[in-house]
Design an enzyme around this catalytic site. Structure first.
Site, PDB file in Angstrom:
ATOM      1  N   LYS A  10       0.816  -1.163  -0.150  1.00  0.00           N
ATOM      2  CA  LYS A  10      -0.030   0.012  -0.003  1.00  0.00           C
ATOM      3  C   LYS A  10       0.967   1.192  -0.104  1.00  0.00           C
ATOM      4  O   LYS A  10       2.191   1.136   0.215  1.00  0.00           O
ATOM      5  CB  LYS A  10      -0.819  -0.091   1.104  1.00  0.00           C
ATOM      6  CG  LYS A  10      -1.884  -1.324   1.169  1.00  0.00           C
ATOM      7  CD  LYS A  10      -2.927  -1.157   2.375  1.00  0.00           C
ATOM      8  CE  LYS A  10      -3.953  -2.265   2.350  1.00  0.00           C
ATOM      9  NZ  LYS A  10      -5.010  -2.191   3.408  1.00  0.00           N
ATOM     10  N   PHE A  58     -15.076   4.522   7.529  1.00  0.00           N
ATOM     11  CA  PHE A  58     -13.754   4.671   6.945  1.00  0.00           C
ATOM     12  C   PHE A  58     -13.508   4.797   5.481  1.00  0.00           C
ATOM     13  O   PHE A  58     -12.307   4.798   5.059  1.00  0.00           O
ATOM     14  CB  PHE A  58     -12.730   3.770   7.639  1.00  0.00           C
ATOM     15  CG  PHE A  58     -13.053   2.389   7.472  1.00  0.00           C
ATOM     16  CD1 PHE A  58     -12.667   1.566   6.011  1.00  0.00           C
ATOM     17  CD2 PHE A  58     -13.698   1.361   8.119  1.00  0.00           C
ATOM     18  CE1 PHE A  58     -12.908   0.291   5.946  1.00  0.00           C
ATOM     19  CE2 PHE A  58     -13.726  -0.094   8.049  1.00  0.00           C
ATOM     20  CZ  PHE A  58     -13.449  -0.353   6.835  1.00  0.00           C
ATOM     21  N   ARG A  86      -2.355 -14.474   4.269  1.00  0.00           N
ATOM     22  CA  ARG A  86      -3.176 -13.492   5.695  1.00  0.00           C
ATOM     23  C   ARG A  86      -2.597 -13.820   6.890  1.00  0.00           C
ATOM     24  O   ARG A  86      -2.268 -12.823   7.621  1.00  0.00           O
ATOM     25  CB  ARG A  86      -4.580 -13.818   5.624  1.00  0.00           C
ATOM     26  CG  ARG A  86      -5.340 -13.187   4.221  1.00  0.00           C
ATOM     27  CD  ARG A  86      -6.957 -13.442   4.318  1.00  0.00           C
ATOM     28  NE  ARG A  86      -7.452 -12.383   5.432  1.00  0.00           N
ATOM     29  CZ  ARG A  86      -7.774 -11.413   5.209  1.00  0.00           C
ATOM     30  NH1 ARG A  86      -7.607 -10.821   4.115  1.00  0.00           N
ATOM     31  NH2 ARG A  86      -8.861 -10.461   5.951  1.00  0.00           N
ATOM     32  N   THR A  92      -5.552  -6.920  10.627  1.00  0.00           N
ATOM     33  CA  THR A  92      -5.831  -5.620  10.094  1.00  0.00           C
ATOM     34  C   THR A  92      -5.217  -4.246  10.672  1.00  0.00           C
ATOM     35  O   THR A  92      -4.575  -3.507  10.223  1.00  0.00           O
ATOM     36  CB  THR A  92      -7.403  -5.509   9.818  1.00  0.00           C
ATOM     37  OG1 THR A  92      -8.093  -6.463   9.183  1.00  0.00           O
ATOM     38  CG2 THR A  92      -7.564  -3.973   8.975  1.00  0.00           C
ATOM     39  N   ARG A 103       2.417  -6.716   8.751  1.00  0.00           N
ATOM     40  CA  ARG A 103       1.872  -5.443   9.320  1.00  0.00           C
ATOM     41  C   ARG A 103       2.471  -4.985  10.605  1.00  0.00           C
ATOM     42  O   ARG A 103       2.577  -3.888  11.157  1.00  0.00           O
ATOM     43  CB  ARG A 103       0.349  -5.738   9.595  1.00  0.00           C
ATOM     44  CG  ARG A 103      -0.265  -5.609   8.161  1.00  0.00           C
ATOM     45  CD  ARG A 103      -1.656  -5.833   8.144  1.00  0.00           C
ATOM     46  NE  ARG A 103      -2.414  -5.666   6.889  1.00  0.00           N
ATOM     47  CZ  ARG A 103      -3.644  -5.948   6.769  1.00  0.00           C
ATOM     48  NH1 ARG A 103      -4.401  -6.956   7.456  1.00  0.00           N
ATOM     49  NH2 ARG A 103      -4.406  -5.629   5.606  1.00  0.00           N
ATOM     50  N   ASN A 113      -2.094   0.240   6.746  1.00  0.00           N
ATOM     51  CA  ASN A 113      -1.453  -0.950   7.118  1.00  0.00           C
ATOM     52  C   ASN A 113      -0.668  -1.811   6.390  1.00  0.00           C
ATOM     53  O   ASN A 113      -0.591  -2.817   6.204  1.00  0.00           O
ATOM     54  CB  ASN A 113      -2.593  -1.970   7.830  1.00  0.00           C
ATOM     55  CG  ASN A 113      -3.658  -2.331   6.845  1.00  0.00           C
ATOM     56  OD1 ASN A 113      -3.649  -1.785   5.568  1.00  0.00           O
ATOM     57  ND2 ASN A 113      -4.665  -2.870   7.342  1.00  0.00           N
ATOM     58  N   HIS A 116      -2.307  -5.324   1.382  1.00  0.00           N
ATOM     59  CA  HIS A 116      -3.571  -6.254   1.221  1.00  0.00           C
ATOM     60  C   HIS A 116      -3.427  -7.575   0.957  1.00  0.00           C
ATOM     61  O   HIS A 116      -2.226  -7.669  -0.049  1.00  0.00           O
ATOM     62  CB  HIS A 116      -4.124  -5.314  -0.002  1.00  0.00           C
ATOM     63  CG  HIS A 116      -5.500  -6.203  -0.468  1.00  0.00           C
ATOM     64  ND1 HIS A 116      -6.737  -6.022   0.263  1.00  0.00           N
ATOM     65  CD2 HIS A 116      -5.604  -7.125  -1.394  1.00  0.00           C
ATOM     66  CE1 HIS A 116      -7.534  -6.924  -0.207  1.00  0.00           C
ATOM     67  NE2 HIS A 116      -6.943  -7.285  -1.302  1.00  0.00           N
TER      68      HIS A 116
HETATM   69  P1  GDP Z   1      -8.125  -6.496   5.714  1.00  0.00           P
HETATM   70  O1  GDP Z   1      -8.834  -7.639   5.026  1.00  0.00           O
HETATM   71  O2  GDP Z   1      -7.261  -6.979   6.882  1.00  0.00           O
HETATM   72  O3  GDP Z   1      -7.421  -5.639   4.903  1.00  0.00           O
HETATM   73  O4  GDP Z   1      -9.078  -5.864   6.360  1.00  0.00           O
HETATM   74  P2  GDP Z   1     -10.830  -5.277   6.028  1.00  0.00           P
HETATM   75  O5  GDP Z   1     -11.079  -5.872   4.685  1.00  0.00           O
HETATM   76  O6  GDP Z   1     -11.572  -5.440   7.118  1.00  0.00           O
HETATM   77  O7  GDP Z   1     -10.749  -3.833   5.716  1.00  0.00           O
HETATM   78  C1  GDP Z   1      -9.871  -3.300   4.171  1.00  0.00           C
HETATM   79  C2  GDP Z   1      -9.091  -2.353   4.568  1.00  0.00           C
HETATM   80  O8  GDP Z   1      -9.788  -0.958   4.913  1.00  0.00           O
HETATM   81  C3  GDP Z   1      -7.966  -2.294   5.764  1.00  0.00           C
HETATM   82  O9  GDP Z   1      -6.989  -3.102   5.221  1.00  0.00           O
HETATM   83  C4  GDP Z   1      -7.458  -1.099   6.101  1.00  0.00           C
HETATM   84  O10 GDP Z   1      -6.856  -0.359   5.070  1.00  0.00           O
HETATM   85  C5  GDP Z   1      -9.026  -0.365   5.944  1.00  0.00           C
HETATM   86  N1  GDP Z   1      -9.719  -0.156   7.305  1.00  0.00           N
HETATM   87  C6  GDP Z   1     -10.355  -1.234   7.913  1.00  0.00           C
HETATM   88  N2  GDP Z   1     -10.742  -0.839   9.166  1.00  0.00           N
HETATM   89  C7  GDP Z   1     -10.423   0.515   9.189  1.00  0.00           C
HETATM   90  C8  GDP Z   1     -10.615   1.582  10.285  1.00  0.00           C
HETATM   91  O11 GDP Z   1     -11.119   1.204  11.182  1.00  0.00           O
HETATM   92  N3  GDP Z   1     -10.209   2.991   9.925  1.00  0.00           N
HETATM   93  C9  GDP Z   1      -9.652   2.973   8.848  1.00  0.00           C
HETATM   94  N4  GDP Z   1      -9.118   4.397   8.593  1.00  0.00           N
HETATM   95  N5  GDP Z   1      -9.215   2.057   7.747  1.00  0.00           N
HETATM   96  C10 GDP Z   1      -9.831   0.895   8.125  1.00  0.00           C
END
Ligand code: GDP
Length: 138
Positions: A10, A58, A86, A92, A103, A113, A116
């Site tokens: 990212k 978000f 993962r 996350t 991460r 973070n 992806h």
């Molecule tokens: P991942 O599968 O671990 O990437 O997590 P998710 O699919 O839940 O979320 C996708 C992406 O959205 C994450 O990798 C973060 O970049 C972003 N994100 C998730 N939760 C939050 C949050 O609470 N705040 C913010 N600013 N970004 C978030």
């Protein structure tokens, strides 16, 4: 039998100079690179890629972040690629990520973070096609 996953390094991690370190960790963990490029998402691209999150608070922040500067996209192949990747990247929220995960090592916050990874085999195929044409995947 092997499968694929889609990785993005990212904008935060690219800006912080971690491309090489992350790719080294990925390949030394047994993933083969099937496609790779430095690219930048437009706002519209980021909206499309993360449309499943469009109702989340978000989402605007996520779209701005993911389109603000270049990313590295890659298709990775390994047995059990989605789950193993993962596990390699960690939770996350980097504060909750296990020691030694990407991460934990390179992310700065739950939003920014570092990497992806696809969340299912089906989404891995969709996300690989989002970034790469057939002739860019080896
Ligand atoms: P991942 O599968 O671990 O990437 O997590 P998710 O699919 O839940 O979320 C996708 C992406 O959205 C994450 O990798 C973060 O970049 C972003 N994100 C998730 N939760 C939050 C949050 O609470 N705040 C913010 N600013 N970004 C978030």
């Amino acid at each position: 039998m092997t499968s694929i996953t889609l990785m993005m390094i990212k904008p935060d991690a690219v800006e912080n100079g971690y491309i090489g370190k992350i790719i080294e960790k990925v390949t030394s963990s047994g993933f083969k690179i099937r496609a790779l490029k430095l690219t930048q998402l437009s706002k519209q691209d980021a909206e499309r890629f993360y449309h499943v999150h469009k109702e989340r608070s978000f989402y605007p922040e996520l779209v701005n972040f993911m389109s603000r500067s270049p990313i590295v996209a890659a298709v990775l192949e390994k047995k059990n690629a989605v789950n193993d990747f993962r596990n390699l990247i960690g939770s996350t929220n980097p504060l909750e990520a296990d020691e030694g995960t990407i991460r934990k090592l390179y992310a700065t916050s739950i939003g920014e973070n570092a990497v992806h990874g696809s969340d299912s085999d089906k989404n891995a195929e969709i996300e690989a096609s989002f970034h790469f044409s057939g002739r860019e995947q080896f």
